[in-house]
Design a protein around this motif. Sequence first.
Motif, mmCIF file in Angstrom:
data_model
loop_
_atom_site.group_PDB
_atom_site.id
_atom_site.type_symbol
_atom_site.label_atom_id
_atom_site.label_comp_id
_atom_site.label_asym_id
_atom_site.label_seq_id
_atom_site.Cartn_x
_atom_site.Cartn_y
_atom_site.Cartn_z
ATOM 1 N N TYR A 83 0.797 -1.217 0.300
ATOM 2 C CA TYR A 83 0.039 -0.092 -0.158
ATOM 3 C C TYR A 83 0.963 1.203 0.000
ATOM 4 C CZ TYR A 83 -4.401 -2.487 0.745
ATOM 5 O OH TYR A 83 -5.513 -3.072 0.689
ATOM 6 N N GLY A 84 0.516 2.290 -0.744
ATOM 7 C CA GLY A 84 1.415 3.485 -0.869
ATOM 8 C C GLY A 84 2.416 3.477 -2.162
ATOM 9 N N PHE A 85 2.415 2.060 -2.524
ATOM 10 C CA PHE A 85 3.540 2.006 -3.794
ATOM 11 C C PHE A 85 3.005 2.376 -4.985
ATOM 12 C CE2 PHE A 85 5.438 -0.865 -6.810
ATOM 13 C CZ PHE A 85 6.557 -0.195 -7.076
ATOM 14 N N ASN A 86 3.601 2.863 -5.769
ATOM 15 C CA ASN A 86 2.968 3.244 -7.171
ATOM 16 C C ASN A 86 3.662 2.669 -8.344
ATOM 17 O OD1 ASN A 86 1.601 4.090 -9.501
ATOM 18 N ND2 ASN A 86 0.644 5.796 -8.580
ATOM 19 N N PRO A 87 3.461 1.563 -9.056
ATOM 20 C CA PRO A 87 4.515 1.373 -10.170
ATOM 21 C C PRO A 87 4.998 2.382 -11.075
ATOM 22 C CG PRO A 87 3.096 -0.285 -9.836
ATOM 23 C CD PRO A 87 2.575 0.736 -8.898
ATOM 24 N N ILE A 88 3.766 3.067 -11.315
ATOM 25 C CA ILE A 88 4.133 4.412 -12.249
ATOM 26 C C ILE A 88 5.253 5.181 -11.827
ATOM 27 C CG2 ILE A 88 3.141 6.293 -12.997
ATOM 28 C CD1 ILE A 88 0.426 5.263 -12.720
ATOM 29 N N TRP A 89 5.640 5.453 -10.676
ATOM 30 C CA TRP A 89 6.694 6.239 -10.252
ATOM 31 C C TRP A 89 8.089 5.449 -10.441
ATOM 32 C CZ3 TRP A 89 5.879 11.017 -10.276
ATOM 33 C CH2 TRP A 89 4.547 11.601 -9.886
ATOM 34 N N LEU A 90 7.742 4.109 -10.340
ATOM 35 C CA LEU A 90 8.983 3.338 -10.547
ATOM 36 C C LEU A 90 9.445 3.176 -12.053
ATOM 37 C CD1 LEU A 90 11.230 1.065 -9.487
ATOM 38 C CD2 LEU A 90 9.524 -0.389 -9.931
ATOM 39 N N ILE A 91 8.397 3.123 -12.808
ATOM 40 C CA ILE A 91 8.813 3.274 -14.579
ATOM 41 C C ILE A 91 9.094 4.727 -14.684
ATOM 42 C CG2 ILE A 91 7.663 3.072 -16.856
ATOM 43 C CD1 ILE A 91 5.643 1.170 -15.568
ATOM 44 N N PHE A 92 8.712 5.690 -14.199
ATOM 45 C CA PHE A 92 9.119 7.074 -14.395
ATOM 46 C C PHE A 92 10.667 7.317 -14.075
ATOM 47 C CE2 PHE A 92 9.382 11.618 -13.197
ATOM 48 C CZ PHE A 92 9.097 12.164 -14.306
ATOM 49 N N THR A 93 10.984 6.772 -13.078
ATOM 50 C CA THR A 93 12.306 6.810 -12.567
ATOM 51 C C THR A 93 13.304 6.240 -13.346
ATOM 52 O OG1 THR A 93 11.350 7.059 -10.181
ATOM 53 C CG2 THR A 93 13.776 6.465 -10.618
ATOM 54 N N GLY A 94 12.724 4.928 -13.792
ATOM 55 C CA GLY A 94 13.620 4.035 -14.777
ATOM 56 C C GLY A 94 13.909 4.912 -15.831
ATOM 57 N N VAL A 95 12.911 5.516 -16.416
ATOM 58 C CA VAL A 95 13.083 6.234 -17.875
ATOM 59 C C VAL A 95 14.148 7.320 -17.545
ATOM 60 C CG1 VAL A 95 11.916 7.796 -19.518
ATOM 61 C CG2 VAL A 95 10.845 5.938 -18.727
ATOM 62 N N LEU A 96 14.019 8.049 -16.520
ATOM 63 C CA LEU A 96 15.061 9.252 -16.326
ATOM 64 C C LEU A 96 16.389 8.558 -16.124
ATOM 65 C CD1 LEU A 96 13.124 11.760 -14.169
ATOM 66 C CD2 LEU A 96 13.240 11.477 -16.446
ATOM 67 N N LEU A 97 16.486 7.554 -15.246
ATOM 68 C CA LEU A 97 17.791 7.077 -15.122
ATOM 69 C C LEU A 97 18.360 6.509 -16.486
ATOM 70 C CD1 LEU A 97 17.193 5.368 -11.744
ATOM 71 C CD2 LEU A 97 18.384 7.311 -12.062
ATOM 72 N N LEU A 98 17.774 5.767 -17.010
ATOM 73 C CA LEU A 98 18.296 5.216 -18.257
ATOM 74 C C LEU A 98 18.450 6.260 -19.218
ATOM 75 C CD1 LEU A 98 16.130 1.987 -18.592
ATOM 76 C CD2 LEU A 98 18.361 2.161 -18.084
ATOM 77 N N ALA A 99 17.863 7.361 -19.281
ATOM 78 C CA ALA A 99 18.196 8.354 -20.095
ATOM 79 C C ALA A 99 19.430 9.121 -20.088
ATOM 80 C CB ALA A 99 16.990 9.526 -19.981
ATOM 81 N N LEU A 100 20.089 8.617 -19.116
ATOM 82 C CA LEU A 100 21.359 9.155 -18.802
ATOM 83 C C LEU A 100 22.534 8.322 -19.594
ATOM 84 C CD1 LEU A 100 21.336 9.671 -14.845
ATOM 85 C CD2 LEU A 100 21.427 11.280 -16.592
ATOM 86 N N VAL A 101 22.100 7.061 -19.797
ATOM 87 C CA VAL A 101 23.107 6.277 -20.561
ATOM 88 C C VAL A 101 22.664 5.573 -21.975
ATOM 89 C CG1 VAL A 101 24.052 5.450 -18.345
ATOM 90 C CG2 VAL A 101 22.116 4.283 -19.472
#
Length: 412
Positions: free
Chosen positions: A207-225
Amino acid sequence: MYFTLRWMLFCLLWGGMALLSLSNRDPWSFSTTTWLPGGLLLAVLMMSRLSLWPVWLVTTLLLHTLCGLYSGRPLILAALFALFDAFTLPLCALALRYITRCERSGGVREPLLALTSLIAIVFGSGLLLMLCLKVLGDDISLFHLVSWSLALLTSILAFWPLTDALNREGKALVAGGRRNILATVGMLMLLLMLFLPSWRHLSPMLYGFNPIWLIFTGVLLLALVLEPRVLGAVLLLQYLLVIGTTLYERGLFVGGDERPLSAIWNAQWYLLFCSWLGFTTNRFARHTRRLKNQLQQRARIDNALAPAAATALFRLYLTDRRLIWQTPPDAFFGDEYSVTTLSLLEARSVSPFDADLELWIAGGREEPFRTRIALLLDGAIVRCRMVLLGGDSRDEILGGLAVEVAHPRGGE
């Protein structure tokens, strides 16, 4: 023949996307809640010559009108929405082309200017469409303006990163390097979470965990490389998956107590910020690496030119053979700054060097190009050394001139 096949493929893709979008309308009007083919037309315009634009625009005008009639729109409304697309998307393409041409540095200022321009054009055109519909007697509200503009802007920003990368770096979508492959596989695994029924139905421990933010964070981190072409393909795939699952009332953005319109709006706001921030992050990371590489190249140029009485550094753009001076070249040309192309530089030289330089460019530019030239300056000959480095860019070369000895013309 090749253009005909491209045109037929475009018609099939555009028509299919349009019918899918028109099958999902808002509850107030004949407008759609999402517009998939908008970004496709922008991509085609960005990658085509201006002389071909009338072909694509007339084609989409006819297709848009026919698809609108097929989905139940009156003829005048179908034609009006088609004109809205044909007016807005060329303006967006022209703005992006102009910004890309002016912002050669590749920093984060280009995405900021692009987003501002796109918002102004899309919402400005939406206001114009809203006024036209009011004149026709339709009951229009600001919700319609937000719905049209958000749908078109999201589609544009989903297609733009890949289109920009293909225009800059070529159309081969093969990503080199283990890092790109591993990062892409990791991102695709994250995108599989889009098919989860809803984050609200996960285990109580989450509860309180939203996979959308995990995907969003993954996109930003992978955008670095990630390489820009790979990131653009991932962002486009994410757009298609998010819109597709949400339209069919599946995925993370669809909740049990939410209306379909709220779900598609939530999905499009997420896609808008994710696409733009991912593109901007990737551009910033590449710009930072490029600046570091330029500093290393400049140190190599300085070492290659030393010792010298005076030096001047320049950047050569291979597409138009234009010279941008990084340091003032007054020791070589006096107070004149009219030497702005490679041809003008060779015209000031006593002996030509362009043939050797072209052979070096065609040969892969692995080793630095070194030559001695003699420049004419106020009745004297300035003997110089010129060094150019290949670098990683396909279109830019860093070079430098160094003064060796200056002799009066009569002393030769």
